[in-house]
Design a protein around this motif. Sequence first.
Motif, PDB file in Angstrom:
ATOM      1  N   ILE A   5      38.953  -2.018  37.907  1.00  0.00           N
ATOM      2  CA  ILE A   5      37.916  -1.033  37.601  1.00  0.00           C
ATOM      3  C   ILE A   5      37.646  -1.105  36.109  1.00  0.00           C
ATOM      4  O   ILE A   5      38.550  -0.923  35.287  1.00  0.00           O
ATOM      5  N   GLY A   6      36.412  -1.373  35.764  1.00  0.00           N
ATOM      6  CA  GLY A   6      36.035  -1.490  34.360  1.00  0.00           C
ATOM      7  C   GLY A   6      35.634  -0.153  33.760  1.00  0.00           C
ATOM      8  O   GLY A   6      35.623   0.893  34.423  1.00  0.00           O
ATOM      9  N   PHE A   7      35.278  -0.219  32.477  1.00  0.00           N
ATOM     10  CA  PHE A   7      34.887   0.987  31.758  1.00  0.00           C
ATOM     11  C   PHE A   7      33.615   1.598  32.349  1.00  0.00           C
ATOM     12  O   PHE A   7      33.516   2.829  32.474  1.00  0.00           O
ATOM     13  N   MET A   8      32.666   0.760  32.736  1.00  0.00           N
ATOM     14  CA  MET A   8      31.403   1.285  33.279  1.00  0.00           C
ATOM     15  C   MET A   8      31.625   2.010  34.601  1.00  0.00           C
ATOM     16  O   MET A   8      31.004   3.050  34.844  1.00  0.00           O
ATOM     17  N   GLU A   9      32.525   1.478  35.434  1.00  0.00           N
ATOM     18  CA  GLU A   9      32.812   2.148  36.707  1.00  0.00           C
ATOM     19  C   GLU A   9      33.484   3.495  36.473  1.00  0.00           C
ATOM     20  O   GLU A   9      33.157   4.492  37.138  1.00  0.00           O
ATOM     21  N   LEU A  10      34.427   3.550  35.518  1.00  0.00           N
ATOM     22  CA  LEU A  10      35.078   4.824  35.201  1.00  0.00           C
ATOM     23  C   LEU A  10      34.077   5.835  34.646  1.00  0.00           C
ATOM     24  O   LEU A  10      34.127   7.026  34.970  1.00  0.00           O
ATOM     25  N   LEU A  11      33.160   5.361  33.819  1.00  0.00           N
ATOM     26  CA  LEU A  11      32.138   6.242  33.261  1.00  0.00           C
ATOM     27  C   LEU A  11      31.230   6.781  34.373  1.00  0.00           C
ATOM     28  O   LEU A  11      30.907   7.980  34.398  1.00  0.00           O
ATOM     29  N   LEU A  12      30.860   5.928  35.313  1.00  0.00           N
ATOM     30  CA  LEU A  12      30.022   6.354  36.438  1.00  0.00           C
ATOM     31  C   LEU A  12      30.756   7.374  37.301  1.00  0.00           C
ATOM     32  O   LEU A  12      30.168   8.396  37.710  1.00  0.00           O
ATOM     33  N   ILE A  13      32.039   7.148  37.572  1.00  0.00           N
ATOM     34  CA  ILE A  13      32.826   8.105  38.358  1.00  0.00           C
ATOM     35  C   ILE A  13      32.919   9.439  37.618  1.00  0.00           C
ATOM     36  O   ILE A  13      32.796  10.511  38.223  1.00  0.00           O
ATOM     37  N   GLY A  14      33.123   9.395  36.309  1.00  0.00           N
ATOM     38  CA  GLY A  14      33.199  10.626  35.513  1.00  0.00           C
ATOM     39  C   GLY A  14      31.903  11.408  35.539  1.00  0.00           C
ATOM     40  O   GLY A  14      31.908  12.634  35.690  1.00  0.00           O
ATOM     41  N   VAL A  15      30.773  10.728  35.402  1.00  0.00           N
ATOM     42  CA  VAL A  15      29.472  11.408  35.414  1.00  0.00           C
ATOM     43  C   VAL A  15      29.199  11.995  36.791  1.00  0.00           C
ATOM     44  O   VAL A  15      28.743  13.147  36.909  1.00  0.00           O
ATOM     45  N   LEU A  16      29.490  11.233  37.851  1.00  0.00           N
ATOM     46  CA  LEU A  16      29.286  11.763  39.206  1.00  0.00           C
ATOM     47  C   LEU A  16      30.186  12.961  39.474  1.00  0.00           C
ATOM     48  O   LEU A  16      29.753  13.945  40.090  1.00  0.00           O
ATOM     49  N   GLY A  17      31.430  12.893  39.024  1.00  0.00           N
ATOM     50  CA  GLY A  17      32.335  14.021  39.190  1.00  0.00           C
ATOM     51  C   GLY A  17      31.845  15.245  38.452  1.00  0.00           C
ATOM     52  O   GLY A  17      31.942  16.373  38.943  1.00  0.00           O
ATOM     53  N   LEU A  18      31.309  15.040  37.254  1.00  0.00           N
ATOM     54  CA  LEU A  18      30.780  16.152  36.469  1.00  0.00           C
ATOM     55  C   LEU A  18      29.578  16.784  37.154  1.00  0.00           C
ATOM     56  O   LEU A  18      29.449  18.011  37.196  1.00  0.00           O
ATOM     57  N   VAL A  19      28.705  15.949  37.744  1.00  0.00           N
ATOM     58  CA  VAL A  19      27.511  16.468  38.427  1.00  0.00           C
ATOM     59  C   VAL A  19      27.909  17.192  39.713  1.00  0.00           C
ATOM     60  O   VAL A  19      27.414  18.282  40.001  1.00  0.00           O
ATOM     61  N   VAL A  20      28.824  16.592  40.485  1.00  0.00           N
ATOM     62  CA  VAL A  20      29.181  17.176  41.788  1.00  0.00           C
ATOM     63  C   VAL A  20      30.051  18.417  41.619  1.00  0.00           C
ATOM     64  O   VAL A  20      29.791  19.453  42.236  1.00  0.00           O
ATOM     65  N   LEU A  21      31.100  18.331  40.789  1.00  0.00           N
ATOM     66  CA  LEU A  21      32.048  19.441  40.678  1.00  0.00           C
ATOM     67  C   LEU A  21      31.663  20.453  39.607  1.00  0.00           C
ATOM     68  O   LEU A  21      32.036  21.625  39.695  1.00  0.00           O
ATOM     69  N   GLY A  22      30.987  20.032  38.608  1.00  0.00           N
ATOM     70  CA  GLY A  22      30.627  20.941  37.521  1.00  0.00           C
ATOM     71  C   GLY A  22      31.712  20.932  36.454  1.00  0.00           C
ATOM     72  O   GLY A  22      32.832  20.473  36.673  1.00  0.00           O
ATOM     73  N   PRO A  23      31.377  21.448  35.282  1.00  0.00           N
ATOM     74  CA  PRO A  23      32.328  21.404  34.167  1.00  0.00           C
ATOM     75  C   PRO A  23      33.537  22.334  34.350  1.00  0.00           C
ATOM     76  O   PRO A  23      34.561  22.132  33.730  1.00  0.00           O
ATOM     77  N   GLU A  24      33.426  23.357  35.216  1.00  0.00           N
ATOM     78  CA  GLU A  24      34.538  24.273  35.410  1.00  0.00           C
ATOM     79  C   GLU A  24      35.617  23.686  36.312  1.00  0.00           C
ATOM     80  O   GLU A  24      36.804  23.856  36.062  1.00  0.00           O
ATOM     81  N   ARG A  25      35.195  23.016  37.378  1.00  0.00           N
ATOM     82  CA  ARG A  25      36.167  22.529  38.358  1.00  0.00           C
ATOM     83  C   ARG A  25      36.616  21.097  38.124  1.00  0.00           C
ATOM     84  O   ARG A  25      37.605  20.666  38.704  1.00  0.00           O
ATOM     85  N   LEU A  26      35.945  20.343  37.280  1.00  0.00           N
ATOM     86  CA  LEU A  26      36.307  18.942  37.052  1.00  0.00           C
ATOM     87  C   LEU A  26      37.703  18.782  36.454  1.00  0.00           C
ATOM     88  O   LEU A  26      38.483  17.966  36.955  1.00  0.00           O
ATOM     89  N   PRO A  27      38.104  19.549  35.432  1.00  0.00           N
ATOM     90  CA  PRO A  27      39.467  19.379  34.899  1.00  0.00           C
ATOM     91  C   PRO A  27      40.557  19.696  35.921  1.00  0.00           C
ATOM     92  O   PRO A  27      41.585  19.032  35.979  1.00  0.00           O
TER      93      PRO A  27
END
Length: 131
Positions: A5-27
């Motif tokens: 898994i490269g940096f771009m894939e991790l960045l994409l997973i992070g952005v999708l997680g932020l959009v789906v879960l929101g900033p409160e539930r992501l951590p």
Amino acid sequence: MFDGIGFMELLLIGVLGLVVLGPERLPVAVRSISGWIRAMKKMANSVKDELEQELKIEQLHTDLKKAESQGLKNLAPELQDSIDQLKQAAQSVNRPYQVEDVPSATETPAKDSPTTETSSTESAKSDKPNG
């Protein structure tokens, strides 16, 4: 940890997680997922350690069989090392059970045992409900 898994894939997973879960539930989600990964690694390491121990025991067992077939004389160095390890293990198992200067029953003072009167009162107290 992230093989393949490269940096771009991790960045994409992070952005999708932020959009789906929101900033409160992501951590919270990241912490729980990392806890699961830690638990799985710990379990895999314990299984690996147990297997290594079983393989070592099996190797010692086969070495002992070889040594017995040779009459415990003129052993190869590996077999002699295995025999020495088994002797050390046997000594370490017997060591806790060795008795050293245990006082006899006549030398030890008898402890005052509770009388039957006090024990019957204690049992009567425990039978009464609290409240």
